[in-house]
Design an enzyme around this catalytic site. Structure first.
Site, PDB file in Angstrom:
ATOM      1  N   VAL A 148       0.846  -1.195   0.000  1.00 52.41           N
ATOM      2  CA  VAL A 148       0.000   0.000   0.000  1.00 52.41           C
ATOM      3  C   VAL A 148       0.884   1.247   0.000  1.00 52.41           C
ATOM      4  CG1 VAL A 148      -1.790   1.272   1.215  1.00 52.41           C
ATOM      5  CG2 VAL A 148      -1.862  -1.225   1.163  1.00 52.41           C
ATOM      6  N   ASP A 149       1.916   1.252   0.835  1.00 52.37           N
ATOM      7  CA  ASP A 149       2.869   2.369   0.834  1.00 52.37           C
ATOM      8  C   ASP A 149       3.436   2.592  -0.566  1.00 52.37           C
ATOM      9  OD1 ASP A 149       3.247   3.667   3.348  1.00 52.37           O
ATOM     10  OD2 ASP A 149       4.120   1.847   4.140  1.00 52.37           O
ATOM     11  N   GLN A 150       3.857   1.504  -1.203  1.00 54.73           N
ATOM     12  CA  GLN A 150       4.507   1.633  -2.501  1.00 54.73           C
ATOM     13  C   GLN A 150       3.541   2.088  -3.577  1.00 54.73           C
ATOM     14  OE1 GLN A 150       7.607   1.583  -2.678  1.00 54.73           O
ATOM     15  NE2 GLN A 150       8.030   1.588  -4.861  1.00 54.73           N
TER      16      GLN A 150
END
Length: 390
Positions: free
Chosen positions: A166-168
């Site tokens: 999700v961060d990426q």
């Protein structure tokens, strides 16, 4: 391709540094503004992974950028930053909503002196709304967004994905938004505000299953834990005699041939979802009798969509991964030999490389100040007064 674009980065953790690294790889001049004690990722690494005292978490997301250490609470430091931002094309920040406004560095304030500025805010949930002050962290967002609940067996607990995807994805969406805003500025002459948040990124990753759900289809996790909640069998990971193998989007008629099991011929195509538990059980029993290598060769012979389940060691040795030159190696002055993932896209057959190693804290403070027109005496005064560090 982004040569000549100057970006001022107030980012930390993973979403922000990863977004700026994408743009830095493409040639943008990224100045990472850090507090005197350094950005969060310098002193943290998930599994306490440090190479000669240097955080791997920092090394994976800060190449091709310059570091400038500034005290954001010092008025002289703020004046330096205003001069830097007034000459920038992009500002990207990943503080919680409201922090930049309190520092006098909010979008409405900065656009008065730099109307061409593209201002990108990366957050957990968005710049407003009931969750805006909540901590935005990958596994929390996986849970909140429904991603974890769609993974695992029906009798087991919800299962988050074993990577900060999700961060990426939030980072990629942020970088995409910045590029779109820069392109729009070429037509209008004015910048704009770009926002990306982890909650939207997590939902965007689920564009297919969520669309099924929104249109009346209610998928259920498989009792066997093998199949997706949203696909007919066979679809998922099956144990072999010595490992695991994944099968995808294969008809039961094809399975009857490759597995030499007449039972599959009795399954009607429109029953492959309703009967997925029985199909899974048959496949699981048959695949457990022989090795992964045996089934890989047999499935390839019959044109069945399949793949072995690789460990990270297997991934690093995979012929296609190696052919794609997926990893970058460099010698860091403190950490020594380091390996990281390369930029994932080719341009004209080439991949961006490393122009600058991940920087030491404040390594480029003096350099950036000189570019802003500060004389040597002024730089010395600012450093001695604690406004900047280098």
């Amino acid at each position: 391709m982004l040569s000549g674009i100057k970006i001022v980065s107030f980012t930390h953790f993973l979403q922000g540094p990863s977004a700026t690294q994408i743009l830095a790889d493409l040639g943008a001049d990224v100045v990472k503004v850090e507090p005197p004690q350094g950005a969060f990722e310098r002193g943290w690494s998930g599994p306490d992974a440090y190479v000669e005292g240097v955080s791997v978490f920092f090394l994976l997301g800060n190449r091709n950028v310059r570091s400038m250490a500034v005290d954001l609470k010092n008025e002289d430091g703020k004046a330096v930053l205003r001069r830097l931002i007034d000459g920038a094309d992009v500002l990207i920040e990943s503080f919680r909503p409201g922090v930049m406004d309190r520092l006098g560095l909010g979008y409405e304030e900065l656009r008065r002196t730099n109307p061409r500025l593209v201002y990108c805010s990366l957050s957990g949930y968005g710049s407003d709304g009931p969750y805006k002050d909540r901590p935005g962290q990958d596994v929390l967002i996986q849970s909140l967004s429904g991603l974890a609940s769609a993974t695992g067996s029906a009798s087991g607990p919800p299962t988050p994905v074993g990577a900060s995807l999700v961060d990426q994805h939030g980072a990629v969406l942020g970088a995409l938004g910045i590029l779109a805003a820069l392109h729009g500025r070429e037509r209008t002459g004015e910048g704009t505000r770009v926002e990306s948040n982890l909650l939207n990124a997590a939902l965007d990753l689920q564009i297919e299953p969520l669309s099924y759900h929104l249109n009346g289809f209610r998928g259920q996790r498989s009792a066997s834990g093998i199949s997706s909640p949203f696909y007919k069998a066979p679809y998922g990971v099956f144990a072999t005699a010595d490992g695991h193998l994944t099968i995808s989007l294969t008809s039961t008629d094809a399975l009857s041939k490759v597995l030499e099991e007449p039972w599959f011929r009795g399954v009607e195509p429109d029953a492959e979802y309703a009967m997925r538990e029985e199909i899974n059980a048959r496949i699981a029993e048959l695949l457990s009798r022989k090795t992964t290598r045996y089934w890989t060769e047999r499935f390839a012979e019959f044109g069945i969509w399949h793949a072995p389940v690789n460990s990270y060691d297997d991934v690093m040795a995979d012929p296609q991964v190696c052919h794609n030159e997926t990893f970058l190696s460099f010698d860091h002055p403190s950490a020594g030999p380091v390996q990281v993932l390369a930029h994932p896209i080719r341009y004209g057959g080439q991949r961006p490389g490393i122009r600058r190693l991940p920087p030491a804290l404040g390594e480029h403070t003096g350099e950036v100040l000189a570019e802003l027109g500060y004389a040597a005496g002024e730089i010395a005064r600012l450093m001695e007064g604690g406004a900047v560090h280098g």
